[in-house]
Design an enzyme around this catalytic site. Structure first.
Site, short mmCIF file in Angstrom:
data_model
loop_
_atom_site.label_atom_id
_atom_site.label_comp_id
_atom_site.label_asym_id
_atom_site.label_seq_id
_atom_site.Cartn_x
_atom_site.Cartn_y
_atom_site.Cartn_z
N HIS B 125 29.56 27.83 20.72
CA HIS B 125 29.12 26.85 21.53
C HIS B 125 30.30 25.81 22.11
O HIS B 125 31.39 25.86 21.26
CB HIS B 125 28.21 26.05 20.46
CG HIS B 125 27.44 24.74 20.85
ND1 HIS B 125 28.05 23.49 21.03
CD2 HIS B 125 26.13 24.74 21.23
CE1 HIS B 125 27.05 22.60 21.51
NE2 HIS B 125 25.87 23.42 21.53
N ASP B 200 31.03 27.12 11.76
CA ASP B 200 29.99 26.24 12.35
C ASP B 200 28.73 26.65 12.06
O ASP B 200 27.90 27.83 12.57
CB ASP B 200 30.25 26.61 14.12
CG ASP B 200 29.11 25.81 14.74
OD1 ASP B 200 27.87 25.43 14.21
OD2 ASP B 200 29.12 25.74 15.99
N GLN B 203 23.70 26.78 13.45
CA GLN B 203 22.41 27.67 13.56
C GLN B 203 22.04 28.33 12.23
O GLN B 203 21.01 29.10 12.32
CB GLN B 203 22.60 28.50 14.53
CG GLN B 203 22.54 27.79 15.94
CD GLN B 203 21.32 27.00 16.42
OE1 GLN B 203 20.23 27.15 15.63
NE2 GLN B 203 21.54 25.96 17.33
N LYS B 226 18.81 19.95 13.24
CA LYS B 226 18.41 21.10 13.40
C LYS B 226 17.62 21.56 12.19
O LYS B 226 17.28 22.99 12.10
CB LYS B 226 19.54 22.00 13.88
CG LYS B 226 20.11 21.77 15.09
CD LYS B 226 21.01 22.83 15.43
CE LYS B 226 22.01 22.41 16.59
NZ LYS B 226 21.68 22.42 17.92
N CYS B 365 25.16 25.31 26.54
CA CYS B 365 26.40 24.97 25.94
C CYS B 365 27.34 25.98 25.77
O CYS B 365 28.20 26.06 24.47
CB CYS B 365 26.37 23.95 24.99
SG CYS B 365 25.51 22.53 25.32
#
Ligand SMILES: Cc1ncc(COP(=O)(O)O)c(C=O)c1O
Lengths: 124, 407
Positions: B125, B200, B203, B226, B365
């Site tokens: 991302h 990261d 997700q 999220k 993104c």
């Protein structure tokens, strides 16, 4: 679903008028819509302050491609000073379908590219 | 084998007030969960309760409201810490994943020189690309990419990680391909080369039980919004041995132990990284979101969403003239990116919206990844535990209708 994209708009999308690029143009400008990656390159020939010939090489969604196609027909023989004054309203009327706020950038991409091109290439 | 509790989806859906509304006259089908999840009443209540009954600033308050707010804010650190098997002092509240990664790039950047390199992947991302790109521009270090193969998995046989790699930062789960990356394996390669390993988790943390000790990360970034929490609250986990040595990036109130006209000393971790009045209600509501997730069970959530994604994959593959990105099955979850051939993603999304279906359309993104995938943009349907097979069926039917419009 269907009523959103009328036949006429879809026709301009599938068979965009004045598609491509002119050689030796007086105006040449490329722009993108960062939101979705729509791209347009406008090339135009000017005689006596009026658009004599114009082409849009537009790649993107139905709204942006159809807008470029319809604009190309409208803009022939228009004077640059008229074009500089054109705004959202005229493009939306031209498209004739409801455009949501998020899609406004798609609809306006080609006109904005041309206006920036006039400014950059002709310094006006 | 451990028994996985079945989710009662109908009951769960009632916890999410937004899901019962109509959009364009149709039942809302929310398939944009990778962008942000919806919020259960419990989380909304946590925010309201804070403002109704104990709104006040945290730290240094010697009054009842301030004490309660401080206590709840501290508890939120603890709750997040337990959720990822970390310690309370290792949890820094930020605004989001993006801020967490920027904080790292600034703070760790102090030790990066032009001889070094930073390694990320082609599937990142923008928020795990640009902070490192900028760091490399500032320091003259080299930014290197782990490549992806045709299936959308990382090519770990030929990583550019070497002795001069100082930082390896990768997405646990790709927000475009859905690929679950083998983080433990990459941790191993990074650590063998004495590089710091950053994940990261934007997700992954909402879907998979993430244990920072198990996957051997040095830093983990993720976003509250999220995973049922509100926007404006994010997390940076860091191993305390590193956090203690690192310099803060933001300066001001709440992050000092002493200040004179000439100089200042920093508070202990995590406070030294949390300058200024924090997002108090956000932290408290995130803790409430985590309670909700734990109540359902992360294993149950993961298993349900995986099943649903597999089902959706099957349904989409039945369509003609569709390109689907990412691994077809196996190590993937929660989202499917696709293109209907000859139809721009924006048009697809707009027409689906007419049917009440919310999907995302665009470059996600991840422009460098789009380039590798040789496309400009995609449509993405992303799922959470309140989505159903009926919704997926309706998506598939509606996509057929979209194709009909453009015929
Ligand atoms: C993989 C990944 N990383 C980072 C982010 C950025 O998250 P935020 O916008 O909450 O900072 C996202 C959000 O879309 C993401 O999917």
């Amino acid at each position: 679903m269907i009523d959103l994209y009328q036949e006429e708009l879809l026709d301009h999308y599938k068979n965009p008028r004045n598609f491509g690029t002119l050689s030796n143009p007086d105006i040449e400008f490329s722009d993108t819509n960062p939101l979705c990656g729509d791209e347009v390159k406008v090339t135009a020939k000017i005689i006596n302050g009026k658009i004599q010939e114009i082409k849009f090489d537009s790649r993107g969604c139905a709204i942006s491609v159809a807008a470029a196609s319809k604009l190309s027909e409208l803009l022939k023989n228009k004077s640059l000073s008229e074009i500089k004054k054109m705004d959202n309203k005229e493009v939306l009327e031209l498209l004739g379908v409801p455009i949501s706020p998020m899609r406004l950038k798609c609809a306006l991409l080609s006109l904005r590219a041309l206006q920036k091109g006039i400014y950059q290439n002709l310094g006006e | 084998m451990k028994q996985i509790k079945q989710l009662d989806i109908e009951k769960i859906r009632n916890d999410f007030p937004i899901l019962s509304q109509k959009v364009n006259g149709k039942n809302l089908i929310y398939l944009d969960n990778s962008a942000t999840s919806q919020k259960p009443q419990k989380v909304i209540d946590a925010i309201t309760e804070y403002y109704k009954s104990y709104n006040s600033n945290v730290h240094r308050a010697i009054h009842s409201l301030g004490e309660k707010a401080t206590l709840k804010f501290e508890e939120a650190h603890e709750k997040v810490a337990k959720f990822i098997n970390a310690e309370k002092e290792e949890i820094i509240f930020t605004r989001n994943t993006t801020e967490s990664l920027n904080l790292l790039a600034y703070s760790l950047g102090k030790n990066i020189t032009s001889k070094d390199n930073v390694v990320i992947t082609e599937m990142e991302h923008h928020s795990n690309i640009i902070p490192w790109q900028q760091l490399c521009k500032r320091t003259g270090a080299e930014l290197r990419y782990i490549k992806i193969d045709k299936e959308g998995k990382l090519d770990l046989k030929n990583t550019p990680i070497d002795n001069n790699t100082k930082i390896v930062s990768i997405a646990h789960v790709s927000n475009v391909l859905g690929t679950i990356n083998p983080v433990k394996e990459i941790a191993n390669i990074a650590h063998k080369n004495k590089a710091l390993f950053i994940v990261d988790g934007a997700q992954s943390v909402p879907h998979i039980k993430v244990d920072v000790k198990d996957i051997e990360v040095d830093f983990l970034a993720f976003s509250g919004h999220k995973m049922l929490g509100p926007t404006g609250i994010g997390v940076l986990y860091g191993k305390k041995e590193y956090l203690k040595k690192m310099n803060p990036v933001f300066f001001g109130g709440g992050m000092i132990s002493n200040v004179t006209k000439e100089d200042a000393q920093w508070a202990d971790i995590p406070n030294k990284f949390e300058a200024g009045t924090p997002n108090i209600e956000g932290a408290i509501a995130l803790a409430s979101a985590i309670e909700y997730l734990e109540n359902l069970g992360m294993d149950s959530i993961n298993s349900y969403v995986k099943d649903l994604t597999t089902y959706a994959m099957k349904k989409l593959l039945e369509l003609n003239n569709i390109t689907i990105y990412g691994p077809e099955n196996g190590d993937r979850t929660a989202l499917i990116s696709f293109n209907l051939i000859g139809i721009h993603p924006h048009d697809v999304a707009q027409l689906l919206d007419k049917e009440g279906i919310a999907v995302r359309a665009g470059h996600m993104c991840a422009k460098p990844l789009m380039q590798v995938m040789d496309t400009q943009s995609v449509c993405r349907a992303s799922f959470y535990f309140y989505n159903t097979k009926q919704e997926v069926d309706f998506l598939a039917d509606s996509l057929k209708k979209v194709q009909g419009v453009f015929k």
